[in-house]
Write a protein that holds these residues in place. Structure first.
Motif, PDB file in Angstrom:
ATOM      1  N   LEU A  56       0.825  -1.205   0.000  1.00  0.00           N
ATOM      2  CA  LEU A  56       0.000   0.000   0.000  1.00  0.00           C
ATOM      3  C   LEU A  56       0.862   1.260   0.000  1.00  0.00           C
ATOM      4  N   VAL A  57       0.341   2.314  -0.604  1.00  0.00           N
ATOM      5  CA  VAL A  57       1.017   3.619  -0.602  1.00  0.00           C
ATOM      6  C   VAL A  57       0.217   4.538   0.315  1.00  0.00           C
ATOM      7  N   PRO A  58       0.666   4.729   1.554  1.00  0.00           N
ATOM      8  CA  PRO A  58      -0.133   5.536   2.487  1.00  0.00           C
ATOM      9  C   PRO A  58      -0.108   7.017   2.122  1.00  0.00           C
ATOM     10  N   ALA A 302      -8.223  -1.187  -1.814  1.00  0.00           N
ATOM     11  CA  ALA A 302      -7.392  -0.357  -2.671  1.00  0.00           C
ATOM     12  C   ALA A 302      -7.331  -0.877  -4.102  1.00  0.00           C
ATOM     13  N   LEU A 303      -7.563  -2.176  -4.275  1.00  0.00           N
ATOM     14  CA  LEU A 303      -7.537  -2.782  -5.609  1.00  0.00           C
ATOM     15  C   LEU A 303      -8.918  -2.835  -6.258  1.00  0.00           C
ATOM     16  N   ALA A 346      -6.443   6.931   5.505  1.00  0.00           N
ATOM     17  CA  ALA A 346      -7.773   6.734   4.917  1.00  0.00           C
ATOM     18  C   ALA A 346      -8.824   6.869   6.009  1.00  0.00           C
ATOM     19  N   PRO A 347      -9.557   7.977   6.055  1.00  0.00           N
ATOM     20  CA  PRO A 347     -10.518   8.179   7.132  1.00  0.00           C
ATOM     21  C   PRO A 347     -11.774   7.332   7.012  1.00  0.00           C
ATOM     22  N   ASN A 348     -12.042   6.790   5.808  1.00  0.00           N
ATOM     23  CA  ASN A 348     -13.250   5.997   5.606  1.00  0.00           C
ATOM     24  C   ASN A 348     -13.020   5.022   4.462  1.00  0.00           C
ATOM     25  N   VAL A 349     -14.017   4.197   4.191  1.00  0.00           N
ATOM     26  CA  VAL A 349     -13.873   3.152   3.177  1.00  0.00           C
ATOM     27  C   VAL A 349     -13.699   3.757   1.787  1.00  0.00           C
ATOM     28  N   ALA A 350     -14.409   4.845   1.502  1.00  0.00           N
ATOM     29  CA  ALA A 350     -14.263   5.479   0.191  1.00  0.00           C
ATOM     30  C   ALA A 350     -12.827   5.931  -0.027  1.00  0.00           C
ATOM     31  N   ALA A 351     -12.207   6.504   0.993  1.00  0.00           N
ATOM     32  CA  ALA A 351     -10.812   6.927   0.876  1.00  0.00           C
ATOM     33  C   ALA A 351      -9.876   5.733   0.747  1.00  0.00           C
ATOM     34  N   ARG A 354      -9.289   4.640  -2.671  1.00  0.00           N
ATOM     35  CA  ARG A 354      -8.491   5.539  -3.512  1.00  0.00           C
ATOM     36  C   ARG A 354      -6.992   5.429  -3.241  1.00  0.00           C
ATOM     37  N   LEU A 355      -6.610   4.557  -2.321  1.00  0.00           N
ATOM     38  CA  LEU A 355      -5.195   4.400  -2.014  1.00  0.00           C
ATOM     39  C   LEU A 355      -4.441   3.796  -3.192  1.00  0.00           C
TER      40      LEU A 355
END
Length: 369
Positions: A56-58, A302-303, A346-351, A354-355
Motif C-alpha cells: 500500500l502507498v499511504p 485499494a484494488l 484513509a478516514p473511511n472506506v471510500a478513501a 483511492r489508495l
C-alpha cells in the motif's frame, strides 16, 4: 486451553494466533479439512503470497485520528467491509455450529452468509438483528434449488450468492489421506433426505448433490426466479465477469474457493484489478481467498473491492470458543482494519479505495496491476 501446566495461554493478538489455538483443540483430520486446499496446495499458498507482494502507498497529513470502517455490502449495512463467507458443515468444528457464527456476525454488525451445505436448518441461521445472505449451489435436485431460492426471500436475505466454480469438488489430498467423512451431526439438513450424505467423503457428497452442468442458461433461470440481488461467486476471468453483468448479475465474488478447487488457479487478489477494470461500477465486487487480517481487507479495497468475505478465520474462532471465539476473531479483524486505515491516511472506506498500490518487484504486471 493452556500454554503449559497451569499456565493460561495469552489472549490472541492476531488471527494467526486464533488459528494456533484452534489447531490445539481440533482433531487433526478436522483441522486439515478446514485448512487444506486441493492438489499440491499451490493456489492455497499463492493466495497468501499475493497479499504479501501487494504494498500500500499511504497518504499523509490527512488528520485521521480514527477511521470509519462502516459501509454497505450488497445493500446491507455493515460495520466494516467484511461479511462471513459461506462455509459448509460448521458443526464439524464446534457443536454450536452455524447459529453461533450468525449470532457473532450480528453482534459484530456484519452480514452472515448461510451455506447450502449448512449443518443446521436455515430458520436457525437468521441472526437476530443481523443481515443475511444465502449461498446456493446448482443442485441436481432442481426443485430443491427452487426451494432454497424461495427460502432466501422468505427469510429476508439481502442477496443470493450462486457458487459457480464447483462443478465437482477439487481433489483435497489431506481429506483423502485422512479418510475424512461428514459426520452424522454435521450433515446438510437443508437438502432432501436422500441428499444429506452423512458418512460420505466430502467429494462423494458433493458429487451426489451438485449438478456439474451449470451453464450461462442456468444463470438466466436463477435470475428469473428471484427479486434478490444475484451474486456469482468464483469468477476470475474478466470476460466471465462482463458476461455475468450483461446477464443481470448484481455482484461478483472474485474467488478461487480458498485454493480448494483448481490447484494452479490465479490468486484472487491478482485477478481483482482486471475484473474491476472490465466491469467498472456496473456491479459490486467482493473478494475472498487468503484474507487473514485487517491490512488484507485494506489491500482488497485499494484494488477495487467493495469488501471481502472472511472464511477460515471465522471457523478458527468457532473452534477456539464457539460464539465468543468468533466474536473475538471479528473484533481483532476490525481493530486491525481501523489501525491500518488510520496509518494509511484513509478516514473511511471510500478513501481506502483511492489508495495507491505497488507490487513487489518481479510480480507479473498482467496479473497484479
Amino acid at each position: 486451553m493452556t500454554g503449559g501446566p497451569g499456565v493460561l495461554a495469552p489472549d490472541p493478538l492476531t488471527l494467526a494466533d486464533v488459528e494456533d489455538r484452534a489447531r490445539a483443540v481440533l482433531a487433526p483430520e478436522v483441522y486439515d479439512f478446514v485448512a487444506g486446499g486441493s492438489g499440491d496446495e499451490s493456489t492455497l499458498h499463492a493466495n497468501r503470497t499475493a497479499f504479501d507482494r501487494c504494498h500500500l502507498v499511504p497518504r499523509v497529513l490527512n488528520g485521521v485520528e480514527t477511521a470509519d470502517t462502516t459501509t454497505t455490502l450488497l445493500g446491507a449495512a455493515s460495520s466494516m467491509p467484511v461479511a462471513v463467507a459461506p462455509m459448509a458443515f460448521h458443526s464439524v468444528v464446534h457443536p454450536d455450529g452455524e447459529p453461533a457464527v450468525s449470532r457473532a456476525a450480528a453482534a459484530a454488525g456484519i452480514p452472515f452468509t448461510a451455506a447450502t451445505l449448512a449443518s443446521r436448518p436455515l430458520d436457525e441461521l437468521v441472526p437476530a438483528g443481523g443481515e443475511l445472505f444465502l449461498q446456493l449451489y446448482w443442485l441436481r435436485d432442481r426443485a430443491r434449488t427452487a426451494w432454497l431460492i424461495a427460502e432466501a426471500e422468505r427469510l429476508g436475505a439481502r442477496a443470493l450468492i450462486l457458487t459457480v466454480d464447483v462443478p465437482f469438488m477439487g481433489r483435497r489430498l489431506r481429506d483423502l489421506r485422512n479418510g475424512f467423512a461428514v459426520p452424522a451431526h454435521a450433515a446438510p439438513v437443508n437438502l432432501a433426505d436422500t441428499q444429506r450424505g452423512a458418512g460420505q467423503t466430502v467429494g462423494g457428497h458433493a458429487a451426489a448433490v451438485i449438478d456439474p452442468t451449470l451453464s450461462w442458461a442456468d444463470l438466466e433461470w436463477v435470475r428469473r426466479r428471484t427479486r434478490l440481488p444475484l451474486v456469482l461467486k468464483g469468477v476470475l476471468d474478466p470476460a466471465d465477469a462482463r458476461r455475468a453483468v450483461d446477464l443481470g448479475a448484481d455482484g461478483l465474488v472474485v474467488s478461487n474457493h480458498g485454493g480448494r478447487q483448481l490447484d494452479g488457479a490465479v490468486p484472487s487478489l491478482f485477478a481483482l484489478p482486471a475484473i474491476r477494470d472490465e466491469v467498472g461500477d456496473a456491479c459490486e465486487l467482493l473478494l475472498d481467498s487468503g484474507v487473514r487480517g485487517g491490512t488484507d481487507v485494506l489491500r482488497a479495497l485499494a484494488l477495487g473491492a467493495s469488501g471481502v468475505l472472511l472464511g477460515r478465520p471465522v471457523l478458527w474462532g468457532l473452534a477456539d470458543g464457539g460464539e465468543s471465539g468468533v466474536t473475538g476473531a471479528l473484533r481483532l479483524l476490525r481493530t486491525e482494519l481501523e489501525v491500518s486505515m488510520a496509518l494509511a491516511g484513509a478516514p473511511n472506506v471510500a478513501a481506502a479505495r483511492r489508495l495507491g498500490v505497488r507490487w513487489a518487484p518481479g510480480t507479473d504486471e498482467r496479473e497484479g496491476s
